[in-house]
Scaffold this active site. Sequence first.
Site, PDB file in Angstrom:
ATOM      1  N   ASP A 154       0.852  -1.136  -0.097  1.00 52.06           N
ATOM      2  CA  ASP A 154       0.184   0.153   0.039  1.00 52.06           C
ATOM      3  C   ASP A 154       1.010   1.310   0.438  1.00 52.06           C
ATOM      4  OD1 ASP A 154      -1.709  -2.377   0.544  1.00 52.06           O
ATOM      5  OD2 ASP A 154      -3.071  -1.355   2.146  1.00 52.06           O
ATOM      6  N   LYS A 217      -6.913   2.930  -2.656  1.00 50.30           N
ATOM      7  CA  LYS A 217      -8.088   3.416  -1.587  1.00 50.30           C
ATOM      8  C   LYS A 217      -7.792   4.524  -1.143  1.00 50.30           C
ATOM      9  CE  LYS A 217      -4.874   2.009   3.072  1.00 50.30           C
ATOM     10  NZ  LYS A 217      -3.771   1.065   3.449  1.00 50.30           N
ATOM     11  N   LYS A 253     -10.411   0.284  -2.072  1.00 55.35           N
ATOM     12  CA  LYS A 253     -10.052  -0.152  -0.424  1.00 55.35           C
ATOM     13  C   LYS A 253     -10.849   1.402   0.386  1.00 55.35           C
ATOM     14  CE  LYS A 253      -6.905  -1.286   3.247  1.00 55.35           C
ATOM     15  NZ  LYS A 253      -5.372  -1.571   3.434  1.00 55.35           N
TER      16      LYS A 253
END
Length: 308
Positions: A154, A217, A253
């Site tokens: 991430d 995300k 996400k």
Amino acid sequence: MAEHHHHEHHQEMPQKSRIEEALSKYNLDVNDEEVKEAVKKIIAEKVHENDTLEVKKFLMGSVELTTLKTTDSDESVLAFTERVNQFEEAYPDLPHVATICVYPRYAKIVSETLEVEGVEVACVSGSFPSSQALIEVKTIETSLAVKDGATEIDMVLSVGAFLSGDYDTVCDEIQQMKEACGDKKMKVILETGCLKTATNIKTASLLSMYSGADYIKTSTGKEQPAATPEAAYVMCQAIKEYYEETGIQIGFKPAGGLNSVMDALIYYTIVKEVLGEKWLTNQWFRMGTSRLANLLLSEVIGKETKFF
């Protein structure tokens, strides 16, 4: 104004025109008020039908169980991972979490301790949460995380560069980070609370996907506001249009500020309404949270529990 600037430097920076061309296929003129209204309507009309035991069980399996504290240590991360191992024995009929998400220095401990098949080891990398490191440092951190067992990375978009209109740098860094990930999945965190407008969020989503993101995300959880339903709606819209344009499916996400089961149901519903069933698997829909796992578990088993 930005456009004028791009054309002026057309000769020296061919990269710009590629980026411009990619963006030109999409409607970036997104109205914030219309987004608010659309989200309000989805929440009012659709969320209640997803408030079921089955959906809550599914959501448990989409959780990225996260610990990103300054006080994390080898011992605390080991204990954290052991809880996931024990969950499998305690609740064999319930889905296990999708990932354990930690800082890169703990990738080795998690990957060596984790016994549950199918749980990914996610690491935040690239100078999380600010992303304000030299790209060489970001890629080295990422390569080390992967070497130590991270199966997902991430990273945070270079928000400052994005807001300055320097899309070249933004895209180039994402591409280099993706190369450092090799065959591992990469999520690009947009930090939507800093991007503010729907147009910015959509633009950042598209740049990320074009540059190699496997997921987009919302937030790091370290900046306020973190995830919002409005940001989620715009990101899902971008994922949908990108899929229609390229045939490439990108995951979503929401993370940061998911504090209640109702929050989780709202994000689930937005994904269902905008993207449809194809995204409702724990491969394509994830939720980054530390507290939600216990709340979901409590509702699923019908009594309050603090398992994780």
